[in-house]
Design a protein around this motif. Structure first.
Motif, PDB file in Angstrom:
ATOM      1  N   LEU A   1      32.308 -35.035 -67.017  1.00  0.00           N
ATOM      2  CA  LEU A   1      31.489 -36.021 -66.292  1.00  0.00           C
ATOM      3  C   LEU A   1      30.531 -36.725 -67.254  1.00  0.00           C
ATOM      4  O   LEU A   1      30.313 -37.935 -67.154  1.00  0.00           O
ATOM      5  CB  LEU A   1      30.696 -35.322 -65.177  1.00  0.00           C
TER       6      LEU A   1
ATOM      7  N   CYS B   1      27.741 -38.212 -49.299  1.00  0.00           N
ATOM      8  CA  CYS B   1      27.852 -37.184 -50.352  1.00  0.00           C
ATOM      9  C   CYS B   1      26.600 -36.315 -50.427  1.00  0.00           C
ATOM     10  O   CYS B   1      26.693 -35.092 -50.620  1.00  0.00           O
ATOM     11  CB  CYS B   1      28.126 -37.838 -51.699  1.00  0.00           C
TER      12      CYS B   1
ATOM     13  N   VAL C   1      27.955 -38.196 -59.844  1.00  0.00           N
ATOM     14  CA  VAL C   1      27.843 -37.232 -60.954  1.00  0.00           C
ATOM     15  C   VAL C   1      26.600 -36.368 -60.791  1.00  0.00           C
ATOM     16  O   VAL C   1      26.643 -35.150 -60.979  1.00  0.00           O
ATOM     17  CB  VAL C   1      27.820 -37.969 -62.314  1.00  0.00           C
TER      18      VAL C   1
ATOM     19  N   ALA D   1      32.322 -29.679 -53.939  1.00  0.00           N
ATOM     20  CA  ALA D   1      32.471 -30.403 -55.213  1.00  0.00           C
ATOM     21  C   ALA D   1      33.825 -31.099 -55.292  1.00  0.00           C
ATOM     22  O   ALA D   1      33.933 -32.201 -55.844  1.00  0.00           O
ATOM     23  CB  ALA D   1      32.294 -29.437 -56.379  1.00  0.00           C
ATOM     24  N   GLU D   2      34.853 -30.487 -54.735  1.00  0.00           N
ATOM     25  CA  GLU D   2      36.182 -31.117 -54.728  1.00  0.00           C
ATOM     26  C   GLU D   2      36.159 -32.413 -53.913  1.00  0.00           C
ATOM     27  O   GLU D   2      36.776 -33.413 -54.304  1.00  0.00           O
ATOM     28  CB  GLU D   2      37.217 -30.150 -54.152  1.00  0.00           C
TER      29      GLU D   2
ATOM     30  N   PHE E   1      34.230 -39.609 -56.704  1.00  0.00           N
ATOM     31  CA  PHE E   1      34.027 -39.957 -58.114  1.00  0.00           C
ATOM     32  C   PHE E   1      35.281 -40.601 -58.704  1.00  0.00           C
ATOM     33  O   PHE E   1      35.203 -41.611 -59.412  1.00  0.00           O
ATOM     34  CB  PHE E   1      33.650 -38.707 -58.916  1.00  0.00           C
ATOM     35  N   ARG E   2      36.450 -40.025 -58.400  1.00  0.00           N
ATOM     36  CA  ARG E   2      37.703 -40.556 -58.959  1.00  0.00           C
ATOM     37  C   ARG E   2      37.984 -41.976 -58.471  1.00  0.00           C
ATOM     38  O   ARG E   2      38.472 -42.819 -59.243  1.00  0.00           O
ATOM     39  CB  ARG E   2      38.869 -39.638 -58.591  1.00  0.00           C
TER      40      ARG E   2
ATOM     41  N   MET F   1      34.338 -34.969 -55.937  1.00  0.00           N
ATOM     42  CA  MET F   1      35.191 -35.459 -57.017  1.00  0.00           C
ATOM     43  C   MET F   1      36.156 -36.523 -56.515  1.00  0.00           C
ATOM     44  O   MET F   1      36.527 -37.440 -57.263  1.00  0.00           O
ATOM     45  CB  MET F   1      35.974 -34.301 -57.635  1.00  0.00           C
TER      46      MET F   1
ATOM     47  N   LEU G   1      27.228 -33.795 -58.234  1.00  0.00           N
ATOM     48  CA  LEU G   1      28.091 -32.758 -58.805  1.00  0.00           C
ATOM     49  C   LEU G   1      27.314 -31.841 -59.742  1.00  0.00           C
ATOM     50  O   LEU G   1      27.518 -30.620 -59.743  1.00  0.00           O
ATOM     51  CB  LEU G   1      29.269 -33.404 -59.535  1.00  0.00           C
TER      52      LEU G   1
ATOM     53  N   TYR H   1      27.168 -27.812 -59.635  1.00  0.00           N
ATOM     54  CA  TYR H   1      27.617 -26.988 -60.757  1.00  0.00           C
ATOM     55  C   TYR H   1      26.490 -26.118 -61.311  1.00  0.00           C
ATOM     56  O   TYR H   1      26.731 -24.977 -61.722  1.00  0.00           O
ATOM     57  CB  TYR H   1      28.191 -27.875 -61.863  1.00  0.00           C
TER      58      TYR H   1
END
Length: 398
Positions: free
Chosen positions: A190, A112, A171, A141-142, A148-149, A145, A174, A178
């Motif tokens: 988040l 990541c 996080v 970021a997708e 993260f999920r 995520m 991310l 962001y």
């Protein structure tokens, strides 16, 4: 890491995959590792040899990593990013299939991090082309995520094998994306996820510091200065004393927040961390010298804009107004201060274009914010201040 042959490299990867050794796999699949420069690994089409020497489903991930290495050595960052995206997506699928294991978390962190750094390089590569700014980072970021999920969906409560321990690291990655693309509203869910986690005190201290730094910055931009002070102070106090660069970065946001809350930093602290741009601000705010504040903003404009705190620094003027009007009150020694006297003081410190109505407006804002206790008598054009503590200490205000 010295690589003698592609066969040796792939055999090592498969060995550590079979042994569930994520730490060694992280080195072998990190784009920060020296093996990236090895000529033996620069193969344009590595699929066949990888399939022969690496067990599935890990072979697909390794093949994409080698393609990424090939693109990197050809300075094609966009292509490298695409392959690293495939690495991340493949890893996400593997993580999903490992229902009761979390041994791959260190590898996930490495993949990541590399994805985000590559996305930033690919963004720069495409700056001169017709493309939407931040588009690559949004897609990165997708992918993040996805990881993260998978971590958040693990409902096991045991620290030994839950993937939820990996949530905070993702996080933070991310957050960095962001903040880079100025989509801070995406941080909110988040933050809720981390704050409600039963493992929020079990995350690595370095990740907790990073998390609080970003949440503190977001709180500052949301004008929630008390929360910003709490988060940024934690980050600053717990950041390792030798990490001067990080402590300086935290201080760039903590100082204006502290000033808005009435705490003025010492010159020695600003000097120690090379942020003396704030010292002239401190002097100007203390004296209520609006002329000096304007000069400082102009002098260090590029620094304040680059750090994203120009508008926060602008808000310090309200503290300077309060301090200036307090001086007028002390000089006149009366609880009924003529608005003309306040306007005269404003003109003295360079605010020559402020009329009586605008002066009243400034006073009204100060009264509304609780920085002055009193009211304006429009009939007599006077500011009537409280006989008890008319200018409450800023540090007592919330």
């Amino acid at each position: 890491m010295v690589v003698h042959s592609i066969n040796q490299y792939l055999q090592n990867v498969d060995k550590y995959w079979q042994q569930n050794d994520a730490l060694f796999l992280s080195e072998l699949l990190s784009l920060q590792n020296d093996h990236v420069l090895s000529p033996q690994l620069q193969i344009e089409e590595p699929d066949e040899i990888v399939e022969r020497l690496v067990s599935p489903p890990f072979d697909e991930l390794v093949a994409s990593h080698l393609k990424c290495i090939y693109a990197l050595n050809n300075k094609d960052y966009l292509d490298a990013y695409q392959h690293q995206s495939t690495v991340c997506v493949t890893l996400t699928k593997i993580l999903q299939s490992q229902k009761e294991e979390n041994w791959m978390l260190p590898l996930m962190y490495t993949v990541c991090l590399d994805l985000r750094l590559l996305a930033e390089k690919a963004e720069k590569e495409r700056q001169d082309r017709l493309s939407k700014p931040g588009e690559i980072l949004e897609k990165a970021a997708e992918c993040l995520m996805g990881c993260f999920r998978v971590c958040a969906a693990d409902n096991r409560s045991s620290e030994e094998d839950t993937k939820r321990l990996g949530m905070l690291t993702i996080v933070n990655q991310l957050f960095k994306v962001y903040f880079k693309i100025n989509k801070l509203h995406l941080c909110k869910p988040l933050i809720r996820a981390i704050d409600s986690s039963i493992f929020k005190d079990s995350f690595a201290i370095s990740q907790q510091i990073t998390y609080r730094y970003f949440v503190g910055c977001k709180s500052m931009f949301d004008s929630n200065y008390k929360a910003a002070d709490e988060f940024l102070t934690y980050a600053f106090e717990n950041c390792h004393k030798n990490s001067r660069k990080n402590k300086r970065l935290i201080l760039i946001y903590l100082v204006p927040v502290k000033m808005l809350l009435g705490y003025m930093p010492s010159k020695s602290v600003l000097e120690k961390y090379d942020v003396l741009q704030f010292w002239e601000l401190v002097e100007g705010v203390k004296r209520g010298d609006l002329r000096q504040l304007d000069q400082v903003q102009e002098k260090h404009e590029s620094f304040f804009i680059k750090c994203g705190i120009y508008l926060i620094v602008e808000k310090l003027k309200i503290i300077a107004y309060r301090n200036l009007f307090k001086k007028v009150y002390q000089i006149l020694n009366t609880h009924q201060i003529p608005v003309e006297a306040l306007q005269c003081a404003l003109e003295f410190v360079g605010q020559t274009d402020v009329d009586l109505d605008e002066t009243e407006c400034i006073v009204s804002n100060l009264i509304f914010e609780g920085k002055i206790k009193g009211y304006i008598s429009h009939q007599h054009r006077k500011v009537v201040v409280s006989k008890q503590n008319p200018f409450p200490p800023l540090t007592t205000l919330t």
